[in-house]
Design a protein around this motif. Sequence first.
Motif, mmCIF file in Angstrom:
data_model
loop_
_atom_site.group_PDB
_atom_site.id
_atom_site.type_symbol
_atom_site.label_atom_id
_atom_site.label_comp_id
_atom_site.label_asym_id
_atom_site.label_seq_id
_atom_site.Cartn_x
_atom_site.Cartn_y
_atom_site.Cartn_z
ATOM 1 N N ALA A 1 44.702 34.106 31.230
ATOM 2 C CA ALA A 1 43.789 35.232 31.071
ATOM 3 C C ALA A 1 44.007 35.897 29.719
ATOM 4 O O ALA A 1 45.095 35.833 29.136
ATOM 5 C CB ALA A 1 44.004 36.251 32.184
ATOM 6 N N ASP A 2 42.962 36.568 29.191
ATOM 7 C CA ASP A 2 43.168 37.408 28.016
ATOM 8 C C ASP A 2 43.652 38.782 28.478
ATOM 9 O O ASP A 2 43.636 39.106 29.673
ATOM 10 C CB ASP A 2 41.883 37.524 27.198
ATOM 11 C CG ASP A 2 40.739 38.127 27.997
ATOM 12 O OD1 ASP A 2 40.835 39.308 28.404
ATOM 13 O OD2 ASP A 2 39.744 37.416 28.251
ATOM 14 N N PHE A 3 44.085 39.624 27.524
ATOM 15 C CA PHE A 3 44.682 40.903 27.888
ATOM 16 C C PHE A 3 43.705 41.783 28.670
ATOM 17 O O PHE A 3 44.067 42.378 29.682
ATOM 18 C CB PHE A 3 45.173 41.643 26.649
ATOM 19 C CG PHE A 3 45.820 42.969 26.963
ATOM 20 C CD1 PHE A 3 47.169 43.050 27.247
ATOM 21 C CD2 PHE A 3 45.075 44.145 26.996
ATOM 22 C CE1 PHE A 3 47.777 44.255 27.558
ATOM 23 C CE2 PHE A 3 45.665 45.363 27.308
ATOM 24 C CZ PHE A 3 47.022 45.420 27.588
ATOM 25 N N GLY A 4 42.461 41.881 28.207
ATOM 26 C CA GLY A 4 41.498 42.755 28.880
ATOM 27 C C GLY A 4 41.263 42.346 30.321
ATOM 28 O O GLY A 4 41.216 43.185 31.220
ATOM 29 N N THR A 5 41.114 41.047 30.557
ATOM 30 C CA THR A 5 40.902 40.555 31.914
ATOM 31 C C THR A 5 42.114 40.861 32.790
ATOM 32 O O THR A 5 41.988 41.339 33.926
ATOM 33 C CB THR A 5 40.631 39.045 31.890
ATOM 34 O OG1 THR A 5 39.455 38.789 31.125
ATOM 35 C CG2 THR A 5 40.465 38.489 33.293
ATOM 36 N N ALA B 1 37.018 39.956 36.936
ATOM 37 C CA ALA B 1 37.839 40.759 36.044
ATOM 38 C C ALA B 1 37.440 40.547 34.593
ATOM 39 O O ALA B 1 37.377 41.503 33.803
ATOM 40 C CB ALA B 1 39.321 40.412 36.240
ATOM 41 N N ALA B 2 37.163 39.297 34.230
ATOM 42 C CA ALA B 2 36.723 39.012 32.858
ATOM 43 C C ALA B 2 35.375 39.672 32.582
ATOM 44 O O ALA B 2 35.152 40.237 31.501
ATOM 45 C CB ALA B 2 36.623 37.505 32.641
ATOM 46 N N ALA C 1 43.305 47.204 47.839
ATOM 47 C CA ALA C 1 43.280 45.793 48.230
ATOM 48 C C ALA C 1 41.877 45.219 48.092
ATOM 49 O O ALA C 1 41.697 44.072 47.635
ATOM 50 C CB ALA C 1 43.782 45.642 49.673
ATOM 51 N N ARG C 2 40.856 45.996 48.457
ATOM 52 C CA ARG C 2 39.478 45.513 48.297
ATOM 53 C C ARG C 2 39.155 45.294 46.831
ATOM 54 O O ARG C 2 38.529 44.297 46.459
ATOM 55 C CB ARG C 2 38.501 46.510 48.922
ATOM 56 C CG ARG C 2 38.569 46.575 50.440
ATOM 57 C CD ARG C 2 37.321 47.219 51.028
ATOM 58 N NE ARG C 2 37.175 48.604 50.617
ATOM 59 C CZ ARG C 2 37.703 49.632 51.274
ATOM 60 N NH1 ARG C 2 38.454 49.415 52.343
ATOM 61 N NH2 ARG C 2 37.514 50.868 50.866
ATOM 62 N N SER C 3 39.582 46.232 45.981
ATOM 63 C CA SER C 3 39.331 46.067 44.547
ATOM 64 C C SER C 3 40.082 44.860 43.995
ATOM 65 O O SER C 3 39.547 44.101 43.181
ATOM 66 C CB SER C 3 39.752 47.329 43.786
ATOM 67 O OG SER C 3 38.926 48.422 44.112
ATOM 68 N N HIS C 4 41.312 44.680 44.441
ATOM 69 C CA HIS C 4 42.103 43.528 43.992
ATOM 70 C C HIS C 4 41.390 42.223 44.328
ATOM 71 O O HIS C 4 41.332 41.302 43.505
ATOM 72 C CB HIS C 4 43.479 43.582 44.653
ATOM 73 C CG HIS C 4 44.248 42.304 44.573
ATOM 74 N ND1 HIS C 4 44.901 41.890 43.426
ATOM 75 C CD2 HIS C 4 44.460 41.336 45.498
ATOM 76 C CE1 HIS C 4 45.477 40.726 43.652
ATOM 77 N NE2 HIS C 4 45.239 40.371 44.903
ATOM 78 N N ARG C 5 40.870 42.148 45.538
ATOM 79 C CA ARG C 5 40.197 40.915 45.949
ATOM 80 C C ARG C 5 38.874 40.728 45.226
ATOM 81 O O ARG C 5 38.463 39.608 44.934
ATOM 82 C CB ARG C 5 39.988 40.928 47.464
ATOM 83 C CG ARG C 5 41.293 40.870 48.241
ATOM 84 C CD ARG C 5 41.109 41.234 49.698
ATOM 85 N NE ARG C 5 42.415 41.343 50.369
ATOM 86 C CZ ARG C 5 42.582 41.841 51.590
ATOM 87 N NH1 ARG C 5 41.528 42.288 52.277
ATOM 88 N NH2 ARG C 5 43.786 41.901 52.129
ATOM 89 N N ALA C 6 38.195 41.846 44.950
ATOM 90 C CA ALA C 6 36.896 41.750 44.264
ATOM 91 C C ALA C 6 37.067 41.298 42.819
ATOM 92 O O ALA C 6 36.186 40.629 42.268
ATOM 93 C CB ALA C 6 36.178 43.094 44.317
#
Length: 917
Positions: A361-365, A773-774, A762-767
């Motif tokens: 991954a890049d830093f922003g992602t 994220a990118a 947890a929902r945000s993590h999974r989303a």
Amino acid sequence: MKAIRRFSVRPVLPEPLRPLNRLARNLRWSWHPETRELFESVDPEGWRESGGDPVRLLGAVPVSRLADLAEDRSFLRRLTAAADDLHDYLTGPRWYQGRTAAEDRAGPGPGAAAASGASGVPSGGSVPSVLSGASVPSGGSVPSVPPGASVPSASPGASVPSGLPAAIAYFSPEFGITAALPQYSGGLGILAGDHLKAASDLGVPLMGVGLLYRHGYFRQSLSREGWQQEHYPVLDPNELPLTQLSEADGRPVRIPLTLPGGRPLHARVWHAQVGRVPLLLLDSDVEENGHGEREVTDRLYGGGSEHRLLQEMLLGIGGVRAVRAYCRLTGHPDPEVFHTNEGHAGFQGLERIRELIADGADFGTAHEAVRAGTVFTTHTPVPAGIDRFDRELVARHFGDDAELPGIEVERVLALGMETYPGGEPNLFNMAVMGLRLAQRANGVSTLHGRVSREMFAGLWPGFDPEEVPITSITNGVHAPTWTAPEVTRLGARQFGHLPDAELWELRRTLRKRLVTEVRQRLYDSWRQRGAGTAELGWIDGVLDPGVLTIGFARRVPSYKRLTLMLRDPDRLMELLLHPERPIQIVVAGKAHPADDGGKRLVQELVRFADDPRVRHRLVFLPDYGMGMAQQLYPGCDVWLNNPLRPLEACGTSGMKAALNGCLNLSVLDGWWDEWYEPDFGWAIPTADGDAIDETRRDDLEATALYDLLERRIAPRFYDRGPAGLPGRWIDMVRRTLTTLGPKVLAGRMVREYVERLYAPAARSHRALDPVAAAELATWKSRIRDAWPGVTVDHVEAQLIPPAPGGAAELGSTLSLRVRVRLAGLAPADVEVQAVAGRVDDTDRITDATHVPLKPTTGPDAEGRHLYEGPLALDRTGPFGYTVRILPTHHLLASAAELGLTALPGDSMTEAAGVLMR
């Protein structure tokens, strides 16, 4: 003759007694009375000498006694019952396993981090018993983690409902679980310990992460002159209820870090089992390290800036690596949510970013993915209480040859530098980094949440403090740990029906036991101060079981005002020696070893307490800790708290006292500010305001304290009815136990964390999978690049129905038309809002309502978009409105997340504005 090497030899128990090892190695014994009573019966004298530590007890029990117990059928039956009870506790379904995905979805959504929501008892599920700390519905099960084993055999998250995190990692610099594991200094650590215990009771799949300090905090004694003395006894991990984490082949796990110059820092990992919750503690005192590196975990809150920075790097970066090792070896689920308890552990977010960068991954992602699953709790209401480091010190430790390869040092610095109005640009702020690395954040009481939003408002320029995305969850305390056995046996439901005489006798019993405890501790203290036995006969008359007893015990920073009670010594002496309504006060507290001002406060209090005229009525007890606290809270009638408002973030000592029927006398600060009622205790009036001199403020508030004690509290305690009982006082005790008690529970607190922070995280993590994220990182970059060109150009307002002279009336509607420039952004990227409400004398909008406006036409010839919408005039009095533009995206946790807003500027034209009078 001194030994050249020290090590521990653990006992080999007879086969029938082997379950004792398992009971001793699971710290649930620290809050389970039946297990403690079982260990005490092994050797009552040895139990007292061990300080109630079963590991030390078993190491000292004579072999002959163990042989006798192995043949004692009565003892073996009790042992089997205790072992079976622990097994049921570890494997049975709890509250967490009974939650359903539907319940989880019904909870707060992505905006749960917004500054809203009181921190009272949450909806959903029953309020747990004031004494049990947990409600246990049916459904689901969690396989046990065998306590004391270095490689647990089952995964505690295996049967977690799908809408909840399978595991949560909880990072804290200190944990106060039990006096037998002295890894705490004060409220932060005790809170962390209670958080773990309540999570265990509720079945929440939490895992704790901290450091193992070889000297712990410090032991306190007094010189003959009353000056605080510090002692740092060496703790041997092999004599503590800990097991070293090992690889499958038996080699100890080593956690590596790299320091400037390529110097290695290694740490081993110790595992404590706190009921169902594993606690991992990193220890740098290993042979592979040089002398300086071995000293990184020497003591809690010791050393200079670099020492503290190294501790926090090991806690955060090393802590994540310890979690990964533990999960790899045990099959424990990897945490989906990482909770940072105060800024000390903030570097854990950087390590997780490094992991994702190593995976491509890049830093922003990586930053977005990490933020989504991170919760940050701030515990301080003042900037001085936050760890801040010089920019160059941080840069040196995160340079090219140091930790976190793949992350440029400038990115590390950007996360923590105070680059906002009012900040100090050359300082790296651990709380600021914590907030920038977490999508959800909270303070620890409603008042502290408000103070935190104001303190950190600079991170969200353009937003009013009340919109800053820091919510609040008020702390709680673990009732089974802090409630006296006599109170526990009665049970919360009985207090409402207990006759006055029995409730009063309970309070007298607890007070009498405190008197005995105080006399013994005072005798030991004076002996340490150099007094001979012949001069200590007066201690037999210290305190009286029939006298109103006030407790005051906490750390001794200046804002807690240990010596406010001494403001007028003559008046205090009159209260202590009143012929009909005397009071007596028990005081305890530690000043930080580097805080000479705090030590002077301790000495001032001790010198007053040494006065022969009052020493039977006012006592200072040195070496305040969990063991003393568990005796002190139940035995006091009133718990005193007089900090400078609003500098007490929450304060939990008064909560522990309340669980035992002790009434609170406190400044309206922290938790008392939101839950105070006259039925529960008294509020000390405060002289708030910038204009008042600090000395004058202390004088006024001390006078208010004396007045309360003299005119309201003492008379109520000594006002006896025909049966010799203080009926009105007993009513307050009963209300404290039945009404206030359920609010102050750690079980309530942890359930709020689950519902309002952990589940949404947890929902945000999974989303935010790698693709999402990118996409979010790219979108944020595009928004930030374009935002300087986003403007509000023109606002028109028309009153409907029209009124003569344009006067606005209640029930009218204001039709708004707003033209905005989006600088190449799409309408889907922004939300245009009307913000309306009452206005103060400076035209600042208060109690605001936010009304989204809808786009009606595409860009005109000048590139402007038109937005329209109605604004209901639903309140009378001075009224005003404005409009603003905000970024919007479905993966944001709050509208303020980016800290970007566009408001009407000087060049904007306005066709109409309305103020109602």
